[in-house]
Scaffold this active site. Structure first.
Site, PDB file in Angstrom:
ATOM      1  N   LYS A  54      97.914  -9.779 -59.519  1.00 57.14           N
ATOM      2  CA  LYS A  54      97.947  -9.932 -60.970  1.00 57.14           C
ATOM      3  C   LYS A  54      99.108 -10.839 -61.339  1.00 57.14           C
ATOM      4  O   LYS A  54     100.258 -10.564 -60.997  1.00 57.14           O
ATOM      5  CB  LYS A  54      98.101  -8.561 -61.640  1.00 57.14           C
ATOM      6  CG  LYS A  54      98.258  -8.647 -63.150  1.00 57.14           C
ATOM      7  CD  LYS A  54      98.483  -7.279 -63.762  1.00 57.14           C
ATOM      8  CE  LYS A  54      98.814  -7.395 -65.239  1.00 57.14           C
ATOM      9  NZ  LYS A  54      99.095  -6.090 -65.862  1.00 57.14           N
ATOM     10  N   ILE A  92     102.341   3.007 -65.202  1.00 58.84           N
ATOM     11  CA  ILE A  92     102.908   3.266 -63.873  1.00 58.84           C
ATOM     12  C   ILE A  92     104.383   2.876 -63.848  1.00 58.84           C
ATOM     13  O   ILE A  92     105.202   3.538 -63.200  1.00 58.84           O
ATOM     14  CB  ILE A  92     102.087   2.531 -62.796  1.00 58.84           C
ATOM     15  CG1 ILE A  92     100.723   3.225 -62.655  1.00 58.84           C
ATOM     16  CG2 ILE A  92     102.825   2.512 -61.461  1.00 58.84           C
ATOM     17  CD1 ILE A  92      99.765   2.537 -61.712  1.00 58.84           C
ATOM     18  N   SER A 147      95.915  21.190 -58.195  1.00 56.79           N
ATOM     19  CA  SER A 147      94.616  21.825 -58.021  1.00 56.79           C
ATOM     20  C   SER A 147      93.535  20.765 -57.925  1.00 56.79           C
ATOM     21  O   SER A 147      93.456  19.870 -58.783  1.00 56.79           O
ATOM     22  CB  SER A 147      94.312  22.763 -59.196  1.00 56.79           C
ATOM     23  OG  SER A 147      92.977  23.228 -59.138  1.00 56.79           O
ATOM     24  N   ILE A 184      93.824  11.650 -65.156  1.00 60.04           N
ATOM     25  CA  ILE A 184      93.412  10.454 -65.897  1.00 60.04           C
ATOM     26  C   ILE A 184      93.425   9.241 -64.980  1.00 60.04           C
ATOM     27  O   ILE A 184      92.628   8.338 -65.108  1.00 60.04           O
ATOM     28  CB  ILE A 184      94.336  10.244 -67.116  1.00 60.04           C
ATOM     29  CG1 ILE A 184      94.005  11.296 -68.188  1.00 60.04           C
ATOM     30  CG2 ILE A 184      94.174   8.849 -67.693  1.00 60.04           C
ATOM     31  CD1 ILE A 184      94.817  11.148 -69.447  1.00 60.04           C
ATOM     32  N   LEU A 217     102.583  10.957 -68.060  1.00 59.72           N
ATOM     33  CA  LEU A 217     101.975  11.230 -69.360  1.00 59.72           C
ATOM     34  C   LEU A 217     102.485  12.508 -70.005  1.00 59.72           C
ATOM     35  O   LEU A 217     102.341  12.676 -71.223  1.00 59.72           O
ATOM     36  CB  LEU A 217     100.450  11.296 -69.219  1.00 59.72           C
ATOM     37  CG  LEU A 217      99.773  10.003 -68.749  1.00 59.72           C
ATOM     38  CD1 LEU A 217      98.262  10.200 -68.670  1.00 59.72           C
ATOM     39  CD2 LEU A 217     100.107   8.847 -69.677  1.00 59.72           C
ATOM     40  N   ALA A 262     101.485  10.042 -60.943  1.00 58.25           N
ATOM     41  CA  ALA A 262     102.848  10.461 -61.282  1.00 58.25           C
ATOM     42  C   ALA A 262     103.402  11.440 -60.256  1.00 58.25           C
ATOM     43  O   ALA A 262     104.544  11.299 -59.797  1.00 58.25           O
ATOM     44  CB  ALA A 262     102.873  11.082 -62.678  1.00 58.25           C
ATOM     45  N   GLY A 283      99.559  16.437 -59.349  1.00 60.31           N
ATOM     46  CA  GLY A 283      99.501  15.350 -58.372  1.00 60.31           C
ATOM     47  C   GLY A 283      99.238  14.030 -59.070  1.00 60.31           C
ATOM     48  O   GLY A 283      99.993  13.614 -59.932  1.00 60.31           O
TER      49      GLY A 283
END
Length: 506
Positions: A79, A347, A40, A46, A334, A17, A14
């Protein structure tokens, strides 16, 4: 007409990503596909990046997501760029801003006029001619048409947001469009004995999940692409030696600036990301030069208001999978590779991985030439972003041994060619669909001390007095525009404050 059999797409993992992928597939695919995500609750993520680049707007708009609702749900702030503090030398600072720098004249790019003025001794830093930088330094925000003159450019923006809240937001979006979520820990991965494809995932409780195409969003572990299929990994630590990060959260900053901070340290750097309800902080460093304990203590002592979570260590190896698509597994996020978050690309790489998946999505058996094309595009994208990050480390004048080692590396040929061309002539050429534009390369090379020896002939032909007036007019025009904007904090409070953050924003 005969109907094709339904294709079963299974997403493993999950987090950001997994749920970005699930939301996109649920939104764009028809009834010929089923999408199931397996994750899970016992396995943490991360939570890649809390800072983004403007391309995230394309993803959210494609999914029909309302920007203000998204910002409230994820406690987001705006940003306008990234402030690099101390990267050239201690005390030096610049902003790599989104959007244009200055104004081109005909076919002649602004960097040629600026570099000539630099050699003549009267140019200011590039930020003085950049709308986003002027607004960022002033702590102001505006989204929409210019307020003072139509010649003022648009001010593109990205966001800082809570990655966990974004994943939850997208989960609701995905499940509303038919994506099935299965809770469970994967105990075994079975492969077809003839083709080598992944065929079935067996969960710890004995349940089995079959699929036709598997998307590996399991993070650095690479459960499918690495552990099950043995996908090779290309190590880039010879250019980017940092191999550790430590992340911690602290209270919301009083000064809610509309930019990310990347603060250079004697070993590596520290990020500071302002959200509506808290601040994200972290150190990226090389374990050959400093211990985890030393980083922990330095990070904690640097926080304004103390820590509100325990520092979380992260180990990584910068690099990429040699094949992001292997057999019937596509790695996104990742699991496909790691580039440190210096330019907030984590992202974005998920987003482009999803775009490639949708572009190449098979309706049946996949030819190896299709995988090869997918992997070639993935490799090109990763390598050009890698080059851009190496540039920040290499173009420094710091005295510490870590930074001296960064200056001493043999640059990739692709990066060496870009630097040499700019240094000689001020020219920058964007290759294919590489992420960073000519303006981005210009800002970082110029700010970190690479000044062209010559300019385009059109820039050299302008009388010096006219060149001075041209630069001063741009700076004055943009400063006048920014002076009409409200503060960043006021703009958020007025348009998109999260309910629980409204008291803090007041």
């Amino acid at each position: 007409m005969s109907q094709r059999p339904q294709q079963r797409i299974v997403i493993v993992g999950g987090g950001t990503a997994g749920w970005m992928t699930a939301a996109a597939l649920g939104h764009f695919l028809d009834d010929g596909f089923t999408v199931e995500l397996v994750e899970s609750d016992a396995i943490g993520t991360i939570g890649v990046g809390e800072a983004t680049i403007p391309h995230i707007n394309v993803f959210n708009k494609a999914l029909g997501i309302d920007e203000k609702a998204f910002m409230r749900a994820t406690h987001a702030t705006y940003k306008l760029g990234i402030a690099f503090d101390g990267w050239l030398h201690p005390g030096h600072s610049y902003i790599h801003a989104f959007g244009d720098v200055g104004r081109d004249v005909g076919l002649c790019a602004f960097q040629h006029f600026w570099s000539r003025a630099m050699r003549l001794g009267f140019a200011k830093e590039t930020g003085a001619y950049t709308l986003n930088t002027i607004a960022a330094r002033a702590g102001r925000m505006h989204d929409g048409a210019p307020l003072t003159a139509q010649t003022v450019p648009a001010m593109p923006h990205a966001f800082h947001f809570d990655a966990g809240l974004y994943a939850a937001f997208l989960r609701a979006h995905a499940e509303a469009r038919g994506v099935k979520r299965t809770e469970g820990t994967i105990a075994d991965v079975r492969r077809d004995g003839l083709t080598g494809d992944v065929s079935v995932l067996r969960l710890a409780d004995g349940r089995e999940i079959a699929g036709d195409l598997f998307i590996d969003c399991s993070g650095q572990r690479g459960l499918l692409i690495g552990e099950a299929l043995g996908g090779a990994y290309e190590d880039w630590r010879r250019w980017l030696p940092c191999d550790r990060a430590m992340a911690v959260q602290s209270p919301r900053l009083a000064d809610l600036v509309p930019y990310t901070r990347a603060i250079a340290h004697p070993v590596g750097w520290q990020w500071r990301i302002p959200l509506q309800h808290r601040t994200g902080n972290g150190r990226v460093y090389c374990s050959d030069f400093i211990s985890d304990d030393a980083v922990h203590d330095e990070l904690i002592s640097s926080l304004e208001g103390g820590a509100i979570t325990a520092p979380r260590p992260i180990r990584f190896t910068t690099g990429r999978r040699r094949e992001a698509w292997k057999a019937n597994v596509i790695a996104i996020g990742l699991s496909s590779g790691f580039l440190e978050p210096l330019e907030s690309t984590s992202i974005h790489l998920i987003q482009t991985g999803i775009a490639r998946l949708l572009k190449f999505l098979p309706a049946g058996p996949v030819a190896q030439v299709t995988r090869d094309a997918f992997n070639a595009q993935f490799a090109f994208e990763m390598e050009r972003i890698r080059d851009f990050i190496i540039l920040h480390y290499w173009a420094n004048r710091r005295e510490e041994s870590f930074w001296q080692a960064c200056r001493a590396v043999d640059l990739p040929d692709s990066l060496r060619a870009k630097i040499d061309l700019f240094a000689a002539s001020g020219q920058i050429f964007r290759e294919g669909e590489e992420l960073f534009s000519e303006v981005g390369w210009f800002q970082v090379m110029a700010a970190q001390g690479i000044i062209p020896a010559a300019s385009h002939a059109m820039a050299e032909a302008i009388p010096e007095a006219d060149l001075r007036d041209y630069l001063e007019l741009i700076s004055a025009l943009y400063s006048r525009e920014v002076g009409q904007y409200p503060s960043h904090a006021d703009y958020i409070a007025r348009h998109c404050a999260a309910p629980m953050a409204q008291k803090v924003m007041a």
